[in-house]
Design an enzyme around this catalytic site. Structure first.
Site, mmCIF file in Angstrom:
data_model
loop_
_atom_site.group_PDB
_atom_site.id
_atom_site.type_symbol
_atom_site.label_atom_id
_atom_site.label_comp_id
_atom_site.label_asym_id
_atom_site.label_seq_id
_atom_site.Cartn_x
_atom_site.Cartn_y
_atom_site.Cartn_z
ATOM 1 N N ASP A 7 0.899 -1.214 -0.013
ATOM 2 C CA ASP A 7 0.113 0.063 0.003
ATOM 3 C C ASP A 7 0.870 1.134 -0.090
ATOM 4 O O ASP A 7 1.958 1.093 0.321
ATOM 5 C CB ASP A 7 -0.786 0.257 1.178
ATOM 6 C CG ASP A 7 -0.333 -0.606 2.376
ATOM 7 O OD1 ASP A 7 0.918 -0.746 2.604
ATOM 8 O OD2 ASP A 7 -1.040 -0.771 3.404
ATOM 9 N N HIS A 57 -7.329 -5.153 10.296
ATOM 10 C CA HIS A 57 -7.044 -4.874 8.716
ATOM 11 C C HIS A 57 -5.770 -5.692 8.313
ATOM 12 O O HIS A 57 -4.808 -5.584 9.227
ATOM 13 C CB HIS A 57 -6.979 -3.427 8.335
ATOM 14 C CG HIS A 57 -5.832 -2.531 8.990
ATOM 15 N ND1 HIS A 57 -6.049 -1.105 9.080
ATOM 16 C CD2 HIS A 57 -4.666 -2.915 9.194
ATOM 17 C CE1 HIS A 57 -4.798 -0.636 9.314
ATOM 18 N NE2 HIS A 57 -3.930 -1.775 9.410
ATOM 19 N N GLU A 74 -9.771 -2.215 5.391
ATOM 20 C CA GLU A 74 -10.453 -1.906 6.428
ATOM 21 C C GLU A 74 -11.718 -2.961 6.972
ATOM 22 O O GLU A 74 -12.214 -3.528 5.917
ATOM 23 C CB GLU A 74 -10.911 -0.457 6.531
ATOM 24 C CG GLU A 74 -9.717 0.702 6.481
ATOM 25 C CD GLU A 74 -8.809 0.831 7.701
ATOM 26 O OE1 GLU A 74 -8.701 -0.259 8.568
ATOM 27 O OE2 GLU A 74 -8.129 1.697 7.881
ATOM 28 N N ASN A 127 -7.581 -3.020 14.273
ATOM 29 C CA ASN A 127 -8.760 -3.397 14.017
ATOM 30 C C ASN A 127 -9.073 -4.570 12.946
ATOM 31 O O ASN A 127 -10.365 -4.905 12.361
ATOM 32 C CB ASN A 127 -9.816 -2.091 13.225
ATOM 33 C CG ASN A 127 -8.945 -1.573 12.174
ATOM 34 O OD1 ASN A 127 -7.748 -2.393 11.562
ATOM 35 N ND2 ASN A 127 -9.572 -0.698 11.254
HETATM 36 C C1 F6R Z 1 1.559 -1.509 6.127
HETATM 37 C C2 F6R Z 1 0.330 -2.433 6.164
HETATM 38 C C3 F6R Z 1 -0.655 -2.195 7.449
HETATM 39 C C4 F6R Z 1 0.183 -2.536 8.711
HETATM 40 C C5 F6R Z 1 -0.729 -2.618 9.944
HETATM 41 C C6 F6R Z 1 0.248 -2.513 11.322
HETATM 42 O O1 F6R Z 1 1.874 -1.764 4.569
HETATM 43 O O2 F6R Z 1 -0.337 -2.804 5.249
HETATM 44 O O3 F6R Z 1 -1.646 -3.257 7.275
HETATM 45 O O4 F6R Z 1 0.892 -3.909 8.484
HETATM 46 O O5 F6R Z 1 -1.181 -1.212 9.979
HETATM 47 O O6 F6R Z 1 0.971 -1.558 11.337
HETATM 48 P P1 F6R Z 1 2.216 -1.735 12.485
HETATM 49 O O7 F6R Z 1 3.221 -2.636 11.844
HETATM 50 O O8 F6R Z 1 2.993 -0.185 12.294
HETATM 51 O O9 F6R Z 1 1.605 -1.943 13.625
#
Ligand code: F6R
Length: 240
Positions: A67, A137, A142, A135
């Site tokens: 992303d 995701h 989401e 959450n």
């Molecule tokens: C990042 C991504 C997100 C993160 C998730 C956890 O490329 O796709 O899904 O993996 O938000 O983020 P952290 O590792 O910062 O807790």
């Protein structure tokens, strides 16, 4: 789903590194699906160190990232393209043209999503590394995202904006939109490696492993993947 519970973040990162390195060694032209965020930093540091000391080569490796924020590009130190260069690519011998990430600055976002989907069709991930949001995701899919989704523009959930605000000077600076691989693109990977650490992820991890397979908890779709490994530290595994 294979589940590996580790004592610490360091051990989680070590285990993830072992799995990714095995893929690179087995196929020097492998496609790695990569994530940003805090979770994979220990993995990326180990890949960089192993390249520096051990000489593991990434010259034939290609990567696709999950992303990118809409409106941010390589010039912004909050963009994911910047994050990947800083934390991984600049430490490896990977060819820049072999690293792919959706363009958050594209003038036509719909066309950029279509382009990225076409690219993903030609680059099946040999392993897809994932983190998980509090959450549930994965990438920026989401809660409520259809399991059949492909690369799309997403409005970030309020909880994601709050979670990610720690990386920005002010919460208002967090972009409200992102480009993200869809759940179908993630499920297309030959193998999935999902990482989680810290108590803040315990509820999402519990839903991922034990909950119903539901679009309300996007990561739960991984229960349907034929080759998915979850590596978690004890805090993130505390509700399992
Ligand atoms: C990042 C991504 C997100 C993160 C998730 C956890 O490329 O796709 O899904 O993996 O938000 O983020 P952290 O590792 O910062 O807790």
């Amino acid at each position: 789903m294979k589940i590996v519970i580790t004592k610490s973040y360091e051990e989680m990162s070590e285990e993830a590194f072992r799995l990714v390195k095995a893929v690179v060694k087995e196929n020097p032209e492998a496609v790695l699906g990569l994530a940003t965020g805090t979770t994979p930093l220990g993995l990326y540091a180990r890949m960089a160190e192993d390249h520096r000391r051990g000489g593991t080569s990434y010259r034939g490796i290609r990567t696709v990232n999950l992303d990118e924020y809409v409106g941010l590009g390589p010039g912004s130190d909050q963009s994911y393209v910047y994050f990947m260069r800083k934390n991984l690519f600049s430490h490896l011998d990977i060819l820049p043209e072999n690293t792919h990430i959706a363009n958050g600055l594209a003038p036509d976002l719909a066309e950029e999503c279509a382009r990225y989907n076409r690219l993903l069709e030609t680059m099946q991930q040999d392993i897809q590394v994932l983190g998980i949001g509090s959450n549930g995701h994965i990438a920026f899919n989401e809660p409520g995202t259809p399991f059949g989704s492909e690369t799309h523009v997403v409005a970030l959930a309020e909880s994601t904006i709050r979670d990610n605000a720690r990386l920005f000077a002010r919460e208002e600076d967090v972009p409200r939109k992102a480009l993200t691989m869809g759940l179908k693109n993630i499920m297309h990977a030959r193998r999935v490696l999902i990482l989680a650490n810290g108590a803040g992820k315990a509820k999402a991890v519990c839903g991922l492993v034990r909950g119903a397979v539901t679009e309300q908890l996007p990561a739960s779709v991984l229960q349907l993947h034929p080759d998915c490994t979850l590596v978690v530290d004890e805090a993130a595994a505390s509700l399992l």
